[in-house]
Design a protein around this motif. Structure first.
Motif, PDB file in Angstrom:
ATOM      1  N   ALA A  40       0.823  -1.212   0.000  1.00 60.91           N
ATOM      2  CA  ALA A  40       0.000   0.000   0.000  1.00 60.91           C
ATOM      3  C   ALA A  40       0.857   1.263   0.000  1.00 60.91           C
ATOM      4  O   ALA A  40       0.572   2.215  -0.750  1.00 60.91           O
ATOM      5  CB  ALA A  40      -0.933  -0.005   1.210  1.00 60.91           C
ATOM      6  N   ILE A  41       1.892   1.297   0.798  1.00 62.50           N
ATOM      7  CA  ILE A  41       2.775   2.467   0.840  1.00 62.50           C
ATOM      8  C   ILE A  41       3.417   2.696  -0.522  1.00 62.50           C
ATOM      9  O   ILE A  41       3.482   3.827  -1.020  1.00 62.50           O
ATOM     10  CB  ILE A  41       3.837   2.306   1.951  1.00 62.50           C
ATOM     11  CG1 ILE A  41       3.185   2.434   3.319  1.00 62.50           C
ATOM     12  CG2 ILE A  41       4.969   3.307   1.782  1.00 62.50           C
ATOM     13  CD1 ILE A  41       4.076   2.016   4.471  1.00 62.50           C
ATOM     14  N   ASN A  42       3.876   1.622  -1.159  1.00 62.52           N
ATOM     15  CA  ASN A  42       4.491   1.764  -2.475  1.00 62.52           C
ATOM     16  C   ASN A  42       3.481   2.132  -3.546  1.00 62.52           C
ATOM     17  O   ASN A  42       3.803   2.874  -4.469  1.00 62.52           O
ATOM     18  CB  ASN A  42       5.236   0.481  -2.852  1.00 62.52           C
ATOM     19  CG  ASN A  42       6.582   0.429  -2.194  1.00 62.52           C
ATOM     20  OD1 ASN A  42       7.497   1.116  -2.610  1.00 62.52           O
ATOM     21  ND2 ASN A  42       6.696  -0.357  -1.134  1.00 62.52           N
ATOM     22  N   ALA A  43       2.254   1.648  -3.438  1.00 65.00           N
ATOM     23  CA  ALA A  43       1.220   2.029  -4.402  1.00 65.00           C
ATOM     24  C   ALA A  43       0.921   3.526  -4.300  1.00 65.00           C
ATOM     25  O   ALA A  43       0.819   4.220  -5.314  1.00 65.00           O
ATOM     26  CB  ALA A  43      -0.052   1.211  -4.172  1.00 65.00           C
ATOM     27  N   PHE A  44       0.812   4.034  -3.078  1.00 60.59           N
ATOM     28  CA  PHE A  44       0.540   5.465  -2.909  1.00 60.59           C
ATOM     29  C   PHE A  44       1.746   6.321  -3.269  1.00 60.59           C
ATOM     30  O   PHE A  44       1.600   7.423  -3.797  1.00 60.59           O
ATOM     31  CB  PHE A  44       0.037   5.760  -1.498  1.00 60.59           C
ATOM     32  CG  PHE A  44      -1.352   5.255  -1.265  1.00 60.59           C
ATOM     33  CD1 PHE A  44      -2.424   5.756  -1.995  1.00 60.59           C
ATOM     34  CD2 PHE A  44      -1.601   4.260  -0.342  1.00 60.59           C
ATOM     35  CE1 PHE A  44      -3.714   5.288  -1.802  1.00 60.59           C
ATOM     36  CE2 PHE A  44      -2.887   3.785  -0.139  1.00 60.59           C
ATOM     37  CZ  PHE A  44      -3.948   4.292  -0.879  1.00 60.59           C
TER      38      PHE A  44
END
Length: 129
Positions: A40-44
């Motif tokens: 999730a952090i990398n997607a955002f």
């Protein structure tokens, strides 16, 4: 908007999609998908970088805020089409990721980025004091 501006938006959009896909191909199967929060952090973070690329192109082409819908479509279309082709042939394009769930994760990864770009066209101009 001139043809050169359209090429700038389309080319930058294709480059942004390429960078996001190469990043996912390199780190998706082993690292990004190892933990939900890391994914999730990398997607955002990817969404922020792709949105920055769109906004920087809009600034460099002097596109007014109220006229960024069509440029956003020009920016997003190459990535959405190419992303759909990658999803359709995921096992052939990314053989290092054998998990069938990875197809959906890659698709969601791209959708987060393009939703962020689409949402950015509704940004208001800063108020001058």
């Amino acid at each position: 908007m001139s043809k050169l501006d359209g090429l700038a938006f389309g080319g930058t959009g294709l480059a942004a999609w390429s960078a996001a896909t190469l990043f996912y191909a390199a780190f998706g199967g082993g690292l990004l998908e190892s933990a939900f929060w890391f994914y999730a952090i990398n997607a955002f973070a990817t969404a922020a970088v792709v949105t920055f690329a769109f906004q920087a192109t809009a600034k460099l082409t002097h596109t007014p805020r109220r006229k960024r819908l069509f440029p956003m479509l020009l920016f997003s279309t190459p990535g959405l089409v190419a992303g759909a082709l990658v999803v359709a042939r995921y096992a052939e394009v990314m053989p290092g990721s054998p998990d069938p769930v990875s197809v959906g994760r890659y698709g969601a990864y791209l959708m987060v980025a393009y939703v962020a770009v689409a949402a950015s066209i509704f940004e208001r101009a800063p108020h001058k004091a």
